[in-house]
Design a protein around this motif. Sequence first.
Motif, PDB file in Angstrom:
ATOM      1  N   LEU A  47       0.972  -1.266   0.176  1.00 15.51           N
ATOM      2  CA  LEU A  47      -0.087  -0.095  -0.013  1.00 15.51           C
ATOM      3  C   LEU A  47       0.879   1.279  -0.017  1.00 15.51           C
ATOM      4  CD1 LEU A  47      -2.844   1.443   0.226  1.00 15.51           C
ATOM      5  CD2 LEU A  47      -2.552   1.261   2.654  1.00 15.51           C
ATOM      6  N   THR A  48       0.565   2.160  -1.082  1.00 16.88           N
ATOM      7  CA  THR A  48       1.420   3.369  -1.214  1.00 16.88           C
ATOM      8  C   THR A  48       0.231   4.428  -0.668  1.00 16.88           C
ATOM      9  OG1 THR A  48       2.808   2.472  -2.668  1.00 16.88           O
ATOM     10  CG2 THR A  48       2.841   5.091  -2.627  1.00 16.88           C
ATOM     11  N   ILE A  49       0.649   5.462   0.158  1.00 17.76           N
ATOM     12  CA  ILE A  49      -0.222   6.638   0.478  1.00 17.76           C
ATOM     13  C   ILE A  49       0.644   8.010   0.021  1.00 17.76           C
ATOM     14  CG2 ILE A  49      -1.092   7.821   2.332  1.00 17.76           C
ATOM     15  CD1 ILE A  49      -0.981   5.369   3.839  1.00 17.76           C
ATOM     16  N   TYR A  50       0.075   8.520  -0.991  1.00 18.85           N
ATOM     17  CA  TYR A  50       0.508   9.886  -1.265  1.00 18.85           C
ATOM     18  C   TYR A  50       0.111  11.054  -0.607  1.00 18.85           C
ATOM     19  CZ  TYR A  50       2.169   6.990  -5.317  1.00 18.85           C
ATOM     20  OH  TYR A  50       3.039   6.047  -6.051  1.00 18.85           O
ATOM     21  N   VAL A  51       0.858  11.906  -0.165  1.00 19.65           N
ATOM     22  CA  VAL A  51       0.613  13.170   0.605  1.00 19.65           C
ATOM     23  C   VAL A  51       0.638  14.096  -0.334  1.00 19.65           C
ATOM     24  CG1 VAL A  51       1.040  14.464   2.580  1.00 19.65           C
ATOM     25  CG2 VAL A  51       1.101  11.809   2.930  1.00 19.65           C
ATOM     26  N   PRO A  52      -0.214  15.314  -0.608  1.00 20.35           N
ATOM     27  CA  PRO A  52      -0.080  16.295  -1.409  1.00 20.35           C
ATOM     28  C   PRO A  52       1.043  17.054  -1.097  1.00 20.35           C
ATOM     29  CG  PRO A  52      -2.384  16.163  -0.963  1.00 20.35           C
ATOM     30  CD  PRO A  52      -1.745  15.142  -0.221  1.00 20.35           C
ATOM     31  N   SER A  53       2.017  17.618  -1.941  1.00 20.47           N
ATOM     32  CA  SER A  53       3.178  18.309  -1.647  1.00 20.47           C
ATOM     33  C   SER A  53       2.757  19.758  -1.123  1.00 20.47           C
ATOM     34  CB  SER A  53       4.242  18.284  -2.807  1.00 20.47           C
ATOM     35  OG  SER A  53       3.578  18.824  -3.839  1.00 20.47           O
ATOM     36  N   ASP A  54       1.631  20.325  -1.458  1.00 16.30           N
ATOM     37  CA  ASP A  54       1.290  21.519  -1.329  1.00 16.30           C
ATOM     38  C   ASP A  54       0.446  21.970  -0.097  1.00 16.30           C
ATOM     39  OD1 ASP A  54      -1.103  20.374  -2.249  1.00 16.30           O
ATOM     40  OD2 ASP A  54      -1.699  21.924  -3.475  1.00 16.30           O
ATOM     41  N   ILE A  55       0.460  20.767   0.857  1.00 14.62           N
ATOM     42  CA  ILE A  55      -0.169  21.077   2.138  1.00 14.62           C
ATOM     43  C   ILE A  55       0.727  20.922   3.294  1.00 14.62           C
ATOM     44  CG2 ILE A  55      -2.252  19.960   1.451  1.00 14.62           C
ATOM     45  CD1 ILE A  55      -1.405  17.518   3.157  1.00 14.62           C
ATOM     46  N   THR A  56       0.278  21.886   3.990  1.00 16.09           N
ATOM     47  CA  THR A  56       1.138  21.967   5.438  1.00 16.09           C
ATOM     48  C   THR A  56       1.159  21.270   6.494  1.00 16.09           C
ATOM     49  OG1 THR A  56       1.757  24.195   4.684  1.00 16.09           O
ATOM     50  CG2 THR A  56       2.179  23.807   7.113  1.00 16.09           C
ATOM     51  N   ILE A  57       2.003  20.296   6.894  1.00 14.86           N
ATOM     52  CA  ILE A  57       1.722  19.382   7.783  1.00 14.86           C
ATOM     53  C   ILE A  57       2.761  19.501   9.152  1.00 14.86           C
ATOM     54  CG2 ILE A  57       1.878  16.936   8.688  1.00 14.86           C
ATOM     55  CD1 ILE A  57       1.459  16.010   5.781  1.00 14.86           C
ATOM     56  N   GLU A  58       1.917  19.887  10.191  1.00 11.99           N
ATOM     57  CA  GLU A  58       2.741  20.142  11.360  1.00 11.99           C
ATOM     58  C   GLU A  58       2.964  18.893  11.899  1.00 11.99           C
ATOM     59  OE1 GLU A  58       2.520  22.883  15.729  1.00 11.99           O
ATOM     60  OE2 GLU A  58       1.026  23.113  14.109  1.00 11.99           O
ATOM     61  N   ASN A  59       2.236  17.900  12.543  1.00 10.71           N
ATOM     62  CA  ASN A  59       2.278  16.705  13.268  1.00 10.71           C
ATOM     63  C   ASN A  59       1.771  15.738  12.335  1.00 10.71           C
ATOM     64  OD1 ASN A  59       3.047  18.166  15.916  1.00 10.71           O
ATOM     65  ND2 ASN A  59       1.339  18.720  15.731  1.00 10.71           N
ATOM     66  N   LEU A  60       2.629  14.645  12.018  1.00 11.23           N
ATOM     67  CA  LEU A  60       2.291  13.441  11.441  1.00 11.23           C
ATOM     68  C   LEU A  60       2.662  12.211  12.291  1.00 11.23           C
ATOM     69  CD1 LEU A  60       1.179  12.178   8.890  1.00 11.23           C
ATOM     70  CD2 LEU A  60       3.829  12.135   7.986  1.00 11.23           C
ATOM     71  N   ILE A  61       1.494  11.356  12.405  1.00  9.01           N
ATOM     72  CA  ILE A  61       1.588  10.059  13.397  1.00  9.01           C
ATOM     73  C   ILE A  61       1.314   8.866  12.426  1.00  9.01           C
ATOM     74  CG2 ILE A  61       0.935   9.073  15.215  1.00  9.01           C
ATOM     75  CD1 ILE A  61       0.120  11.808  16.573  1.00  9.01           C
ATOM     76  N   ILE A  62       2.302   7.885  12.516  1.00 10.55           N
ATOM     77  CA  ILE A  62       2.010   6.945  11.657  1.00 10.55           C
ATOM     78  C   ILE A  62       2.165   5.509  12.778  1.00 10.55           C
ATOM     79  CG2 ILE A  62       2.721   5.400   9.867  1.00 10.55           C
ATOM     80  CD1 ILE A  62       4.047   7.814   8.566  1.00 10.55           C
ATOM     81  N   SER A  63       1.157   4.799  12.752  1.00 14.82           N
ATOM     82  CA  SER A  63       0.980   3.559  13.604  1.00 14.82           C
ATOM     83  C   SER A  63       0.519   2.547  12.821  1.00 14.82           C
ATOM     84  CB  SER A  63       0.042   3.984  14.655  1.00 14.82           C
ATOM     85  OG  SER A  63      -0.246   2.738  15.720  1.00 14.82           O
ATOM     86  N   GLY A  64       1.515   1.349  13.157  1.00  9.73           N
ATOM     87  CA  GLY A  64       1.370   0.014  12.293  1.00  9.73           C
ATOM     88  C   GLY A  64       1.479  -1.009  13.367  1.00  9.73           C
TER      89      GLY A  64
END
Length: 217
Positions: free
Chosen positions: A42-59
């Motif tokens: 699974l590949t998740i693409y994040v738009p390059s033009d958005i501003t992300i302050e906190n990104l949490i990835i859990s698996g």
Amino acid sequence: KEYTNEVNDEDYLCHVLREEDFLNIKYCASNVSIPKDISKDLTIYVPSDITIENLIISGVSNSLNINSITCQNLRIENVDGKVNINNVNVKTINYEGVSGDLSVILNHTTQELRIDQVSGSTIVSLPEDIGGFVAYFDSVDGRFTNEFATTLEDDKYTLQTYENKTGTTDTIVNAQIKSFATTLEDDKYTYDNGNAFQLLIDFDSVDGNLYICKHDL
């Protein structure tokens, strides 16, 4: 974007639920028994033009490859799986792992890397021209190995440089250096090539090894 070797049943595909800023991705539909021969990526693409302050990835029970992400703070929580972090523009990285290896390739943008790991090996690759770093290593039964040349003084490992008469830079070393590799517990390691410190590494594990190496990207 999902790839699976078995696509004839929608129940076998990933199911996605979004609630405000939380994206929940399940391996398949609920209450479905998955055949052992099914594998998927699974590949998740994040738009390059958005501003992300906190990104949490859990698996859980999966491998994670995190590439080309830009955000202020990246937090990763993973149980039983390998994690690769590469080419990220992130100020702080926090990693919590139970079982699995971690590989981190950093550039000059990251200021803090904090790792809390039960077991598994961690490889941190730093730019060869990094201004400096301080590494705190605390492990019950793990080893610390460092490719950057360091000297030992009062249990503090420091690299010192000076310019010789030819204008080139030499490294001051002493007998404490063991092929650019050192092993201590509950200690502070400092690398300084004359510039301000750029990175803080805080490593805490039960049975995990930390290896700091160089790259020339």
